[in-house]
Design a protein around this motif. Structure first.
Motif, PDB file in Angstrom:
ATOM      1  N   UNK A 187       0.075  -2.911 -18.842  1.00 15.90           N
ATOM      2  CA  UNK A 187       0.181  -3.174 -17.416  1.00 15.90           C
ATOM      3  C   UNK A 187       1.245  -2.263 -16.818  1.00 15.90           C
ATOM      4  N   UNK A 188       0.869  -1.490 -15.834  1.00 20.39           N
ATOM      5  CA  UNK A 188       1.825  -0.658 -15.091  1.00 20.39           C
ATOM      6  C   UNK A 188       2.116  -1.324 -13.754  1.00 20.39           C
ATOM      7  N   UNK A 189       3.392  -1.395 -13.402  1.00 18.71           N
ATOM      8  CA  UNK A 189       3.812  -1.983 -12.139  1.00 18.71           C
ATOM      9  C   UNK A 189       4.310  -0.872 -11.222  1.00 18.71           C
ATOM     10  N   UNK A 190       3.661  -0.717 -10.093  1.00 19.05           N
ATOM     11  CA  UNK A 190       3.984   0.350  -9.149  1.00 19.05           C
ATOM     12  C   UNK A 190       4.520  -0.265  -7.864  1.00 19.05           C
ATOM     13  N   UNK A 191       5.656   0.234  -7.331  1.00 20.64           N
ATOM     14  CA  UNK A 191       6.111  -0.240  -6.009  1.00 20.64           C
ATOM     15  C   UNK A 191       5.027   0.018  -4.960  1.00 20.64           C
ATOM     16  N   UNK A 192       4.792  -0.962  -4.113  1.00 22.11           N
ATOM     17  CA  UNK A 192       3.717  -0.841  -3.133  1.00 22.11           C
ATOM     18  C   UNK A 192       3.910   0.368  -2.226  1.00 22.11           C
TER      19      UNK A 192
END
Length: 412
Positions: free
Chosen positions: A240-245
């Motif tokens: 899972x990659x979490x990217x700032x919106x």
């Protein structure tokens, strides 16, 4: 009314011969016991009876939104207000101002917290209900709901603070203007995320279920969640990659949704042909190539064209002749046109690129009609397996840098 009941109870105890000190203590104990008992009765009625009835009614309905409210336990949180309200409004029965204020303030804080939790749960349920609609695929509202949550959380905290410092909540709000810069700094990511959420939604840049790739963030997979501050992408290796919106607005990324909707997936690869193996075809080679089903019609047409355009007695340099590389290119075109997995209604090119020190690149630019990743890779592999194997039949060679084996053969 409740204060009058408390005084009457105290006076009755004094009339029974109990001193005023003990009458106040007994009156407080009796009042607390009665209030706790009534609150417990209300809690039982609200949770055991009303919730049970509501659950049965919800299960009988055909709509899904009430089931979601039930699963999110919205009705359970509403039921918690009953005992809290009983305690809050019955605190005046105590003939002790300090204890009275403590119970009222505690129950008030509890109800404020309960109200915030109820709003939070209700908004979550609203998001779940919205996600059942087709429009949710292109217009997610999770980010906007988080802004609403932040607002109500802030209002709840201000209400609790105003209670303890005995100030009007509006006065506190007015005084917070001086801390606007600090608030902007603290909530910088939230504000940026909110603005980005609006842009993503309004411009339909990315939706849940889209396949996006963003090398700068190590993301390449399917979007599984879009919130106020982050976008979660499940990569193909299941990480899972979490990217700032806001990064999806300020930085570049690829959204493969257009490819998925087009019905085709691009194949763009080339192989380098050794320039030294390129030559004009001899009559014998042309006769041999005419036996290839995919080239027969092409070569018959070209032979007629050559007879028409080449006058007798002309030197070979001035004549129009066929080359093995041009014939090979036509063969690849015919092979791909008959391939069952190639999309012939989309861009279809077999072209030569600029010659370099690595030979003549022959590029295949087509689209497969199967977008599934594993199938797509298999289609590419099958095509180039065949093309690489057929190259020697046209007296061509695939270019590759010399290896140790090549130098050893030269030495021998």
């Amino acid at each position: 009314m409740k204060e009058l009941l408390g005084v009457q109870l105290k006076n009755w105890l004094i009339n029974e011969g109990i001193t005023e000190y003990w009458a106040i203590i007994l009156q407080s104990i009796i009042a607390i016991t009665i209030v706790i008992f009534i609150a417990w009765i209300c809690d039982v009625i609200a949770k055991k009876i009303l919730i049970t009835i509501i659950t049965k009614l919800v299960r009988k309905t055909k709509t899904n939104w009430d089931d979601i409210l039930l699963e999110r336990k919205v009705f359970n949180k509403i039921a918690h207000f009953a005992p809290a309200a009983i305690i809050y409004f019955s605190a005046g029965m105590l003939d002790h101002q300090g204890l009275n204020n403590f119970i009222q303030n505690s129950s008030y804080v509890y109800m404020v917290i309960l109200a915030i939790m109820l709003i939070d749960t209700f908004l979550n349920a609203g998001n779940d209900i919205y996600n059942t609609l087709p429009i949710s695929k292109t217009r997610p509202i999770k980010g906007f709901l988080q802004i609403v949550k932040i607002f109500f959380y802030a209002m709840g905290i201000i209400s609790i603070v105003a209670l303890f410092i005995q100030k009007d909540p509006l006065t506190i709000l007015a005084g917070m203007g001086a801390f606007a810069a600090v608030i902007l700094l603290i909530f910088k990511d939230t504000i940026l995320g909110f603005v980005a959420s609006i842009q993503l939604s309004a411009n339909k840049m990315v939706n849940i279920g889209d396949w996006i790739s963003m090398p700068s963030k190590g993301a390449d997979g399917t979007v599984i969640d879009i919130s106020l501050n982050t976008v979660k992408v499940q990569n193909w290796d299941k990480t899972i990659s979490t990217i700032p919106t806001y990064a999806l607005v300020s930085e570049s990324f690829n959204n493969w949704k257009g490819m998925e909707e087009s019905g085709g997936r691009r194949i763009k690869r080339h192989l380098n042909l050794d320039v030294k193996s390129i030559h004009f075809l001899s009559e014998e080679e042309i006769e041999n190539f005419e036996k290839i089903r995919l080239l027969k019609d092409y070569l018959i047409e070209k032979k007629n064209e050559i007879r028409t355009n080449n006058p007798e007695g002309e030197i070979p340099v001035n004549q129009k002749r066929l080359t093995n590389v041009g014939t090979f290119r036509k063969y690849v075109e015919a092979y791909l046109q008959e391939h069952p997995k190639i999309h012939n209604d989309m861009t279809f090119l077999v072209r030569q690129l600029q010659v370099s020190e690595k030979g003549l690149p022959l590029e295949i630019y087509v689209f497969s009609n199967d977008q599934e990743w594993a199938n797509y890779e298999a289609i590419q592999a099958d095509i180039f397996d065949h093309i690489l194997a057929i190259v020697p039949e046209f007296n061509l060679r695939v270019f590759q840098n010399p290896t140790g084996d090549d130098f050893q053969k030269l030495a021998n």
